[in-house]
Design a protein around this motif. Sequence first.
Motif, mmCIF file in Angstrom:
data_model
loop_
_atom_site.group_PDB
_atom_site.id
_atom_site.type_symbol
_atom_site.label_atom_id
_atom_site.label_comp_id
_atom_site.label_asym_id
_atom_site.label_seq_id
_atom_site.Cartn_x
_atom_site.Cartn_y
_atom_site.Cartn_z
ATOM 1 N N PHE A 192 -0.885 3.924 -6.498
ATOM 2 C CA PHE A 192 0.335 3.187 -6.151
ATOM 3 C C PHE A 192 1.459 4.158 -5.793
ATOM 4 C CE2 PHE A 192 -1.438 -0.312 -8.924
ATOM 5 C CZ PHE A 192 -1.511 -1.279 -7.938
ATOM 6 N N TRP A 204 3.022 -1.303 1.040
ATOM 7 C CA TRP A 204 3.704 -2.178 0.069
ATOM 8 C C TRP A 204 4.093 -3.522 0.681
ATOM 9 C CZ3 TRP A 204 3.609 -2.158 -4.922
ATOM 10 C CH2 TRP A 204 3.273 -0.966 -5.578
ATOM 11 N N ILE A 238 7.697 1.220 -6.482
ATOM 12 C CA ILE A 238 7.757 0.081 -5.558
ATOM 13 C C ILE A 238 9.054 0.174 -4.752
ATOM 14 C CG2 ILE A 238 7.673 -2.436 -5.344
ATOM 15 C CD1 ILE A 238 6.417 -2.544 -8.136
ATOM 16 N N LYS A 270 10.600 -4.974 -3.949
ATOM 17 C CA LYS A 270 10.364 -5.158 -5.387
ATOM 18 C C LYS A 270 10.522 -6.614 -5.837
ATOM 19 C CE LYS A 270 11.377 -1.510 -7.877
ATOM 20 N NZ LYS A 270 12.249 -0.531 -8.500
#
Lengths: 473, 257
Positions: A335, A347, A365, A370
């Motif tokens: 990630f 993402w 993120i 997010k």
Amino acid sequence: MAEFPFEISPMFEGERVRKEGMFVELGGPKSLGLELVRAKPMDEIVDDKVTIVGPDIKEMEEGKTYPWAMIFNIGGELVEPDLESVVERRVHDFINYCQGIMHLNQRYDVWMRVSKDTAAKLDSFEPFGKAVMMLFKTELPFIEKMQVTFYTDQAEVEKQMVEAKEIFKARDARTKDLHDEDVDVFYGCTLCQSFAPTNVCVVSPDRVSLCGAINWFDGRAAAKVDPEGPQFSIDKGELLDAKTGEYSGVNDIAKKLSSGEFDKIKLHSFFDSPHTSCGCFEVVGFYIPEVDGIGWVNREYQGMAPNGLGFSTMAGQTGGGKQIVGFLGIGVNYFYSPKFIQADGGWNRVVWLPSMLKEKIAETIPDDIKDKIATENDATDIESLKAFLQEKNHPVVATWAAAEEEEEEEEEEEEEAEEVAVAAAPMMMPAAGFQMPAMASMPMMSAGKAGGIKITFKKAKISIDRMVISEKK
Amino acid sequence: MGYSVTKVIAITGKGGTGKTAVAALLIRSLSKKGKFLLAVDADADTNLPETLGCEDVKTIGDAKEYLQAEITKPRPDNPDMNKEAVLKSKVYEIIEEMPGYDLLVMGRPEGSGCYCYVNNLLRGIMDKLITNYEVVIIDAEAGLEHFSRKIIRDIDDLIVVTDASRRGFRTAERIHELVDELDSNVGRIHVIANKVTDTNSEKLVKLAEDLKLNMIGMIPLDPKIEEMDIKGVPLFEIPDDSVAAVEIESIVKKLGF
């Protein structure tokens, strides 16, 4: 090697010096222990020189523990700061080659013991330092000059420790900044092949192993020590496609290690020739066709994902060393990769994460996405996920409109087109015996927005003896 | 350092047969003879450390969890960490240095993640560690899990402890079968009958013969052991002339010491 007062051999590696047989302990859990290798200009190094700051071994009291720091300076035409950590890793090996000297741990946690037998043969740490440097220069010939300073004085060791920690910090920052394009070699790992025989784990600077345990540096260290072992080097070869992370060398090894089952593995792709999945991955990603997005669920998460499946069910279907299009096993660290599924939107394609995982990796993120990624607190099924994504205007929503337009056009053009568009993924089917690999050839899986037909099954049980698909003439 | 040949003896059997007591008595006998040995508690259910008079020991399980947590951090502080050196350090740190021998406790089972990598490191560390000793004595659970994981690869003598119960012998038989499925090399398999009395000794001999098990010792039911257990005295302190300790001496001889 008669010039040294103790024997030197790889067979002493693993030797345990017990408290009963120990003369002194250096560093370790009860004190300070440090090792550091620095690259220095040739003219700043006095070759083979050993300096001792603080009490030497003869001045030490039996049974006591002393603080310990050792700073090795290396020089040579090929020596550069990037090699410091590679050389430093070998300190552990070479010190352990010395009979009666036990070396454990690394960096600022070094722990050593000198046996009574060996201590009796030493008037000073000097021959020990010379022996270790001899081993370095023999085994790593790019080191042309080397000198070492041993510190045993508490204040001096503390001082060195502070400086060294800054150096390690800077080194780690550089390490974290290493990417696929900066290296010529990736590493493979076949530890999982005992239960996933065609699994080929490819570890690159931008892709950690699926189990999360092995990064590129571990691969490098292990492959050097035992090239025939479970971790080995892969010449990455020619870059075939930067976006998907396709390399000729990786394709070659995929073909070889899967016994011809796959001929391509694209490192940063979710849909097209994805990485194989072993079964021990930390996280599994799953495509959700209804929203054209990807959800991820971690091993620790006990609940269900919006597709109605839990980690273990998906892991069971994804594992075994296959390329299962629509599912992908990864290590959590992936990630954090700047190349995280970049072939398929990165993402911007992620629509769902368990809240515990989202929290754990929050820092990686991107801020603008997010709040648009749902968790089990926002969505537990496809309908609520759809509503959430729409409300937050997640990037995948834009693709829905385009897909719908295409579908409408098709319907107008092809009246006979039988479309079974219902709202659940095929993986929701509880039907036993459903062959996951068959999904690989389903058009809906390979292209979310590539046009053509879209078929979604719900509560279907399909058995096909033979299926022929041919181009319309 | 070390011994060119290390003898590895594993002791297993059904729970309640007294295999831990037998392991402790063997450790006691051999270390008294000056054999430098490593005692390994490889059964999460047993209490070899307490039986040897040692409490609150850290375990390999703790060391593995520590490393596993460290290396699966989403953002490791030091990606270039020498994991082998760190794990080895943890293992060497938890080895309990007892007078005349070392004690290593395997401890709790693994968590849910993938331990392939950590176990692979551990295998390499154990291989080298074992060469430090003349004898390794392992108190193993009946499933022989650590052997199927090949954390310890080779066994010279596998001793199955059984009591007079039919189930004890069945377990012995099953272990026999299990050994054939293991990748580990197992040299010889023996059976020790434990808690033997005048009334059951004949039956025990016959059972062993029927099942073609090689019996190398029959340890009489020893009131001294029970007494020590109730008082909480470590079995290690059993007097040499107790009936169990005497029989152990004969077994140790048969094992080649």
